[in-house]
Design an enzyme around this catalytic site. Structure first.
Site, mmCIF file in Angstrom:
data_model
loop_
_atom_site.group_PDB
_atom_site.id
_atom_site.type_symbol
_atom_site.label_atom_id
_atom_site.label_comp_id
_atom_site.label_asym_id
_atom_site.label_seq_id
_atom_site.Cartn_x
_atom_site.Cartn_y
_atom_site.Cartn_z
ATOM 1 N N HIS A 307 0.097 65.231 27.144
ATOM 2 C CA HIS A 307 0.350 64.326 28.298
ATOM 3 C C HIS A 307 1.127 63.194 27.891
ATOM 4 O O HIS A 307 0.908 62.798 26.908
ATOM 5 C CB HIS A 307 -1.347 64.146 28.930
ATOM 6 C CG HIS A 307 -1.133 63.623 30.426
ATOM 7 N ND1 HIS A 307 -0.643 62.176 30.582
ATOM 8 C CD2 HIS A 307 -1.198 64.246 31.363
ATOM 9 C CE1 HIS A 307 -0.780 62.488 31.963
ATOM 10 N NE2 HIS A 307 -0.986 63.415 32.474
ATOM 11 N N ASP A 364 -4.792 70.590 33.308
ATOM 12 C CA ASP A 364 -4.458 72.243 33.850
ATOM 13 C C ASP A 364 -5.079 73.255 33.106
ATOM 14 O O ASP A 364 -4.921 74.259 33.424
ATOM 15 C CB ASP A 364 -2.928 72.023 33.895
ATOM 16 C CG ASP A 364 -2.361 71.352 35.084
ATOM 17 O OD1 ASP A 364 -2.811 71.401 36.178
ATOM 18 O OD2 ASP A 364 -1.383 70.630 34.883
HETATM 19 N N1 CMC Z 1 2.842 72.414 23.008
HETATM 20 C C1 CMC Z 1 3.662 72.181 22.040
HETATM 21 N N2 CMC Z 1 4.244 70.891 21.615
HETATM 22 C C2 CMC Z 1 4.145 69.898 22.424
HETATM 23 C C3 CMC Z 1 3.336 70.156 23.605
HETATM 24 C C4 CMC Z 1 2.735 71.476 23.939
HETATM 25 N N3 CMC Z 1 2.150 71.608 25.060
HETATM 26 N N4 CMC Z 1 3.534 68.963 24.427
HETATM 27 C C5 CMC Z 1 4.316 68.148 23.535
HETATM 28 N N5 CMC Z 1 4.394 68.743 22.379
HETATM 29 C C6 CMC Z 1 5.364 68.346 21.152
HETATM 30 C C7 CMC Z 1 6.903 67.954 21.578
HETATM 31 O O1 CMC Z 1 7.430 69.166 21.158
HETATM 32 C C8 CMC Z 1 7.009 66.649 20.683
HETATM 33 O O2 CMC Z 1 7.066 67.013 19.453
HETATM 34 P P1 CMC Z 1 8.212 66.216 18.240
HETATM 35 O O3 CMC Z 1 7.671 64.885 18.409
HETATM 36 O O4 CMC Z 1 8.137 67.180 16.882
HETATM 37 O O5 CMC Z 1 9.382 66.406 18.964
HETATM 38 C C9 CMC Z 1 5.753 65.993 20.909
HETATM 39 O O6 CMC Z 1 4.668 66.868 21.090
HETATM 40 C C10 CMC Z 1 5.964 64.851 21.929
HETATM 41 O O7 CMC Z 1 6.268 65.736 23.332
HETATM 42 P P2 CMC Z 1 7.020 65.137 24.383
HETATM 43 O O8 CMC Z 1 7.565 66.041 25.186
HETATM 44 O O9 CMC Z 1 7.923 63.901 23.822
HETATM 45 O O10 CMC Z 1 5.780 64.679 25.273
HETATM 46 P P3 CMC Z 1 5.817 63.909 26.758
HETATM 47 O O11 CMC Z 1 5.143 62.953 27.090
HETATM 48 O O12 CMC Z 1 7.311 63.906 27.209
HETATM 49 O O13 CMC Z 1 5.460 65.456 27.620
HETATM 50 C C11 CMC Z 1 4.047 67.071 28.579
HETATM 51 C C12 CMC Z 1 4.415 65.414 28.224
HETATM 52 C C13 CMC Z 1 2.912 67.048 29.521
HETATM 53 C C14 CMC Z 1 5.205 67.399 29.728
HETATM 54 C C15 CMC Z 1 4.051 67.627 27.500
HETATM 55 O O14 CMC Z 1 2.823 67.633 26.578
HETATM 56 C C16 CMC Z 1 4.004 69.345 27.936
HETATM 57 O O15 CMC Z 1 5.096 70.022 28.159
HETATM 58 N N6 CMC Z 1 2.915 70.003 27.884
HETATM 59 C C17 CMC Z 1 2.727 71.279 28.429
HETATM 60 C C18 CMC Z 1 2.854 71.354 30.045
HETATM 61 C C19 CMC Z 1 1.545 71.000 30.670
HETATM 62 O O16 CMC Z 1 0.530 71.280 30.329
HETATM 63 N N7 CMC Z 1 1.807 70.182 31.875
HETATM 64 C C20 CMC Z 1 0.822 69.420 32.462
HETATM 65 C C21 CMC Z 1 0.632 67.981 32.329
HETATM 66 S S1 CMC Z 1 -0.895 67.396 33.197
HETATM 67 C C22 CMC Z 1 -0.678 67.564 34.718
HETATM 68 C C23 CMC Z 1 0.228 66.728 35.363
HETATM 69 O O17 CMC Z 1 -0.269 65.477 35.577
HETATM 70 O O18 CMC Z 1 1.416 66.906 35.601
#
Ligand code: CMC
Length: 430
Positions: A307, A364
Site C-alpha cells: 500500500h 483487498d
Molecule cells: N508484489 C510485489 N512487489 C511489490 C508489490 C506487490 N504487491 N507492491 C509493491 N511491490 C514492490 C515494488 O516492485 C517496489 O519494489 P522496488 O523498490 O524493488 O522497486 C516496492 O515494492 C515499492 O512499490 P511501489 O510500486 O513503489 O509502491 P506504490 O506505493 O507505488 O504502490 C500499490 C502501491 C498498492 C499500487 C502496490 O503495492 C501494488 O501494486 N499492490 C498490488 C495491487 C493491490 O493490491 N492494490 C490494492 C491496493 S489497496 C486498495 C486501494 O486502496 O486501492
C-alpha cells in the site's frame, strides 16, 4: 513564531510557511515556488504532494490508523451502518435519529431509476464488464437531472444530487449484473434498507425470491463501511480533479469509477481471487507465484499486498480478515481459497523481499472471499468497492467545489521531448 522552511536553489533562498494539520501532519505551502523561482517540484505518483487540505479522513500509515471525520474505523465497522457512515462522510457529523431515518427513507424512495434508462442497459453487450456499464450509467444520470447541474450548485441542490446517486448506484450496479447474466432486472423495493435492497435486486431470480440473510447483510454492510473513504487515493483524487473543472458530480464520480477499476486500485479484489484460484488450480504452488511477484521482469505482483500509505498494517485488512473467517464459519462454507490466502500471507510475511519493502496484506486481500461467500461474482467485486467508496467520492467532490480557495487542478511537468525542429512535408521525408 511562524514555522518556515527554506529552499535554496540557483543560488537563491526561498522561504515558505509550514502548515500543520489537526493531527500534526506537516507540509510546506510552496504553491508559489514556481512563480518565485521558476523551478517546479517533481513528484511522479504524487507520493509527497499534498493536493489539498481536507477534513474528511485521517490516515496514519505507520501506525495503521484510519478515521472518518475523526471516528476510528474499528468503531464504525462494529457499531455503525453504511447509511450512517455515508451521512457522516457527506455531512461531516453523525446524524441524529430522525435525520438518519429520513436520510435512509430518502435513499429507499429514490432507488428507482428512470424507466428509459433500461434501454441503455439493454444496449450493452452481455460481455461488458459491470464497471464499464456502471461508469457509463452514472454519467448518463447527468442527462436526467439537467436542472441540478448548475455551475455553482447550492447545498440543497448538492444534497439532492448526492441522494440520487447514493440511492441509484446499487440499482444500476445490480442491473449491470443482471444484464451480463441475461436475467430480467429486479426493481428496488422501497421498504427494504440499503444493503438488503441491493442483495434482493442481485439475487432474486424469475423462479426464486432472495431470502434476506442477516449474516450476509452484516458482512456486506461492514465491507461497504471499510471502503467508504480513504482520503486522496487515485479515484478520490480523480473525482476531485474532474470536479475542479466544475464538472458535475455524476461526471466526476463516473471518472472516479474508471480510476477505481484498475487492478492496482479497486480492481485488485477481483485479481486477488483470480490469483488464489490460479494457485488452487496449480495444486497450491505458492512459492512459484511468490517468486514471480519478486521477479521484476515477470510483471507479476502479489495482488492484495502493499500500500502506498500503510507501511505496518492496513487496519481495514485486519477487520476484513476476521469478518471473512466469521462469515464462512457462520455460513458453514469451506472455501479452499481461504486456506490458500492464510498460508500465502504466512509465507509472505516471513519473506525478506516483502519485509524490506514493508508489503502487508491490504483491504483487498481478504475482501474478495467475503463477496464470494455471499455469491457475488468476481467481476462484480470492483463494483462493490465502488458502491462502498461512493460516499467518500461525494464528500471529496463537495469539499472541492465548496472550497473558496480551490483552483482547477493542473499539474506541471518537466518536458523531456525533442528540442525545436522544423516540419518536413511528407513528400520530402526519407
Ligand atoms: N508484489 C510485489 N512487489 C511489490 C508489490 C506487490 N504487491 N507492491 C509493491 N511491490 C514492490 C515494488 O516492485 C517496489 O519494489 P522496488 O523498490 O524493488 O522497486 C516496492 O515494492 C515499492 O512499490 P511501489 O510500486 O513503489 O509502491 P506504490 O506505493 O507505488 O504502490 C500499490 C502501491 C498498492 C499500487 C502496490 O503495492 C501494488 O501494486 N499492490 C498490488 C495491487 C493491490 O493490491 N492494490 C490494492 C491496493 S489497496 C486498495 C486501494 O486502496 O486501492
Amino acid at each position: 513564531m511562524t514555522e518556515t522552511a527554506k529552499i535554496v536553489v540557483g543560488g537563491k533562498e526561498y522561504t515558505y510557511p509550514v502548515i500543520r494539520g489537526t493531527e500534526n501532519d506537516k507540509g510546506i505551502d510552496m504553491g508559489s515556488f514556481r512563480k518565485d523561482s521558476s523551478y517546479i517540484s517533481l513528484d511522479p505518483g504524487y507520493g509527497n504532494t499534498g493536493a489539498c487540505e481536507s477534513a474528511i479522513t485521517y490516515i496514519d500509515g505507520e501506525k495503521g490508523i484510519l478515521r472518518y471525520r475523526g471516528y476510528p474505523i474499528e468503531q464504525l465497522a462494529e457499531q455503525s451502518t453504511f447509511v450512517e457512515v455515508a451521512y457522516l462522510l457527506i455531512h461531516g457529523e453523525l446524524p441524529a435519529a430522525d435525520e438518519l431515518k429520513s436520510f435512509s427513507q430518502d435513499l429507499s424512495q429514490h432507488s428507482m431509476i428512470h424507466e428509459d434508462m433500461k434501454n441503455f442497459f439493454l444496449g450493452f453487450p452481455n460481455t461488458g464488464h459491470p464497471m464499464a456499464i456502471l461508469s457509463a450509467m452514472v454519467n448518463v444520470l447527468s442527462a436526467y437531472y439537467p436542472e441540478l447541474l448548475k455551475p455553482d450548485p447550492s447545498h440543497d441542490d448538492i444534497n439532492i444530487i448526492a441522494r440520487e446517486l447514493l440511492a441509484k448506484v446499487r440499482t444500476m450496479a445490480a442491473f449491470s449484473y443482471k444484464k451480463t447474466i441475461g436475467e430480467p432486472f429486479v426493481y428496488p423495493k422501497t421498504n427494504l434498507p440499503y444493503v438488503p435492497n441491493f442483495l434482493n435486486m442481485m439475487f432474486t431470480t424469475p423462479t426464486q425470491d432472495y431470502q434476506i440473510d442477516d449474516i450476509e447483510v452484516k458482512a456486506l454492510r461492514t465491507f461497504l463501511i471499510l471502503h467508504a473513504d480513504h482520503e486522496q487515493n487515485c479515484s478520490a483524487s480523480t473525482v476531485r480533479l474532474v470536479g475542479s473543472s466544475h464538472a458535475n458530480l455524476f461526471a466526476s464520480v463516473s471518472a472516479g469509477i474508471s480510476a477505481l477499476w484498475g487492478p492496482l486500485h479497486g480492481g485488485a479484489n477481483q485479481k486477488v481471487v483470480e490469483m488464489l484460484e490460479q494457485i488452487h488450480s496449480n495444486g497450491g504452488h505458492y512459492q512459484k507465484h511468490i517468486d514471480l511477484a519478486k521477479d521484476k521482469k515477470s510483471g507479476v505482483r502479489l495482488m492484495g499486498f502493499g500500500h502506498r500509505v500503510y507501511k505496518n498494517f492496513d487496519p481495514r485488512a485486519k477487520i476484513i480478515k476476521n469478518l471473512a473467517h466469521q462469515l464462512l464459519k457462520k455460513k458453514g462454507v469451506k472455501d479452499p481459497l481461504l486456506d490458500i490466502a492464510i498460508n500465502l500471507e504466512e509465507i509472505v510475511l516471513k519473506d525478506d523481499y516483502f519485509i524490506e519493502r514493508k508489503l502487508y496484506p491490504n483491504v483487498d486481500f481478504y475482501s474478495g472471499l467475503i463477496l464470494r461467500a455471499i455469491g457475488i461474482p468476481t467481476d462484480m467485486f470492483p463494483v462493490m468497492f465502488a458502491i462502498g467508496r461512493l460516499p467518500g467520492w461525494i464528500a471529496h467532490w463537495i469539499e472541492q467545489v465548496k472550497d473558496p480557495n480551490s483552483k482547477i487542478g493542473r499539474p506541471r511537468q518537466i518536458y523531456v521531448g525533442s528540442k525545436k525542429r522544423e516540419f518536413v512535408p511528407i513528400e520530402k521525408r526519407s
